[in-house]
Design a protein around this motif. Structure first.
Motif, PDB file in Angstrom:
ATOM      1  N   ILE A   1       0.841  -1.205   0.000  1.00 32.84           N
ATOM      2  CA  ILE A   1       0.000   0.000   0.000  1.00 32.84           C
ATOM      3  C   ILE A   1       0.878   1.257   0.000  1.00 32.84           C
ATOM      4  CG2 ILE A   1      -1.652   1.346   1.353  1.00 32.84           C
ATOM      5  CD1 ILE A   1      -2.875  -1.346   2.245  1.00 32.84           C
ATOM      6  N   ALA A   2       1.936   1.272   0.807  1.00 32.54           N
ATOM      7  CA  ALA A   2       2.828   2.429   0.861  1.00 32.54           C
ATOM      8  C   ALA A   2       3.523   2.648  -0.484  1.00 32.54           C
ATOM      9  CB  ALA A   2       3.858   2.254   1.966  1.00 32.54           C
ATOM     10  N   ALA A   3       3.948   1.583  -1.140  1.00 35.41           N
ATOM     11  CA  ALA A   3       4.600   1.702  -2.446  1.00 35.41           C
ATOM     12  C   ALA A   3       3.636   2.269  -3.485  1.00 35.41           C
ATOM     13  CB  ALA A   3       5.129   0.349  -2.896  1.00 35.41           C
ATOM     14  N   ALA A   4       2.386   1.828  -3.462  1.00 31.94           N
ATOM     15  CA  ALA A   4       1.391   2.354  -4.408  1.00 31.94           C
ATOM     16  C   ALA A   4       1.152   3.848  -4.187  1.00 31.94           C
ATOM     17  CB  ALA A   4       0.091   1.579  -4.274  1.00 31.94           C
ATOM     18  N   LEU A   5       1.084   4.280  -2.932  1.00 34.29           N
ATOM     19  CA  LEU A   5       0.879   5.700  -2.637  1.00 34.29           C
ATOM     20  C   LEU A   5       2.068   6.551  -3.089  1.00 34.29           C
ATOM     21  CD1 LEU A   5      -0.785   5.555   0.894  1.00 34.29           C
ATOM     22  CD2 LEU A   5      -1.831   6.249  -1.255  1.00 34.29           C
ATOM     23  N   PHE A   6       3.290   6.064  -2.881  1.00 31.13           N
ATOM     24  CA  PHE A   6       4.458   6.824  -3.327  1.00 31.13           C
ATOM     25  C   PHE A   6       4.541   6.893  -4.844  1.00 31.13           C
ATOM     26  CE2 PHE A   6       6.238   6.431   0.992  1.00 31.13           C
ATOM     27  CZ  PHE A   6       6.606   7.743   1.168  1.00 31.13           C
ATOM     28  N   LEU A   7       4.119   5.869  -5.533  1.00 29.78           N
ATOM     29  CA  LEU A   7       4.110   5.909  -7.000  1.00 29.78           C
ATOM     30  C   LEU A   7       3.103   6.925  -7.517  1.00 29.78           C
ATOM     31  CD1 LEU A   7       4.476   2.142  -7.990  1.00 29.78           C
ATOM     32  CD2 LEU A   7       6.142   3.975  -8.278  1.00 29.78           C
ATOM     33  N   ILE A   8       1.955   6.972  -6.891  1.00 24.05           N
ATOM     34  CA  ILE A   8       0.928   7.941  -7.300  1.00 24.05           C
ATOM     35  C   ILE A   8       1.390   9.370  -7.023  1.00 24.05           C
ATOM     36  CG2 ILE A   8      -1.385   8.807  -6.772  1.00 24.05           C
ATOM     37  CD1 ILE A   8      -2.204   5.850  -6.330  1.00 24.05           C
ATOM     38  N   ALA A   9       2.008   9.596  -5.862  1.00 28.94           N
ATOM     39  CA  ALA A   9       2.450  10.950  -5.496  1.00 28.94           C
ATOM     40  C   ALA A   9       3.657  11.395  -6.313  1.00 28.94           C
ATOM     41  CB  ALA A   9       2.779  11.003  -4.011  1.00 28.94           C
ATOM     42  N   GLY A  10       4.452  10.480  -6.828  1.00 24.24           N
ATOM     43  CA  GLY A  10       5.661  10.833  -7.558  1.00 24.24           C
ATOM     44  C   GLY A  10       5.490  10.986  -9.052  1.00 24.24           C
ATOM     45  N   ARG A  11       4.269  11.003  -9.531  1.00 24.88           N
ATOM     46  CA  ARG A  11       4.048  11.170 -10.973  1.00 24.88           C
ATOM     47  C   ARG A  11       4.572  12.511 -11.450  1.00 24.88           C
ATOM     48  NH1 ARG A  11      -2.103  10.796 -11.971  1.00 24.88           N
ATOM     49  NH2 ARG A  11      -1.925  12.175 -10.213  1.00 24.88           N
TER      50      ARG A  11
END
Length: 162
Positions: free
Chosen positions: A77-87
């Motif tokens: 879940i944390a990895a998915a959130l960081f990927l979304i925020a780092g676009r």
């Protein structure tokens, strides 16, 4: 070369650099805010979900296996959130600002080339640059000499009459 054009192009360049920096800063701040908010929500939400999932998994598996499964889910879940925020910022505004920036850089380069050509022309043919300045200067000097001669003639004739 026209100094007004140079100043205009420098102002455009400065403004577009400010706009680009503003857009990037806004994107970074929004991304940072989203990451912080996501971390806060994740902390509270996962605490409750983990507590309920832990109690449910302890019924099926051992306590160690239940904790390991929940830890792996948290990392996903944390990895998915960081990927979304780092676009990367997607938008027409950054592209437009970059285009204006490139155009103003090209215009400044064109003005610099014109200045270089003008300076090299002055070095090769110094009289061609001096003559346009000398002609009005000579006209002003002759005009002043004539007016000085008139005033001195008028003063000398006034003295002769006295």
């Amino acid at each position: 070369m026209n100094t007004e054009n140079v100043v205009k192009h420098l102002r455009v360049l400065w403004r577009t650099d400010r706009i680009i920096a503003d857009i990037r800063l806004r994107h970074l701040l929004i991304g940072l805010g989203l990451r912080a908010f996501a971390a806060l929500i994740a902390a509270f939400g996962l605490l409750m979900l983990e507590l309920s999932a832990y109690f449910a998994l302890v019924q099926i598996w051992s306590a160690v296996a239940a904790a390991a499964i929940l830890g792996a889910v948290n990392f996903a879940i944390a990895a998915a959130l960081f990927l979304i925020a780092g676009r990367a910022p997607s938008g027409r505004d950054i592209e437009l600002a970059n285009e204006i920036h490139d155009t103003s850089i090209e215009a400044l380069q064109l003005e610099a080339r014109a200045l270089q050509a003008q300076v090299s022309g002055a070095v090769h043919h110094p009289l061609s640059t001096i003559v346009p300045v000398l002609v009005p200067l000579i006209a002003i000097i002759i005009k002043n000499l004539r007016s000085t001669a008139r005033t001195s003639n008028a003063a000398s004739s006034a003295e002769a009459q006295s």
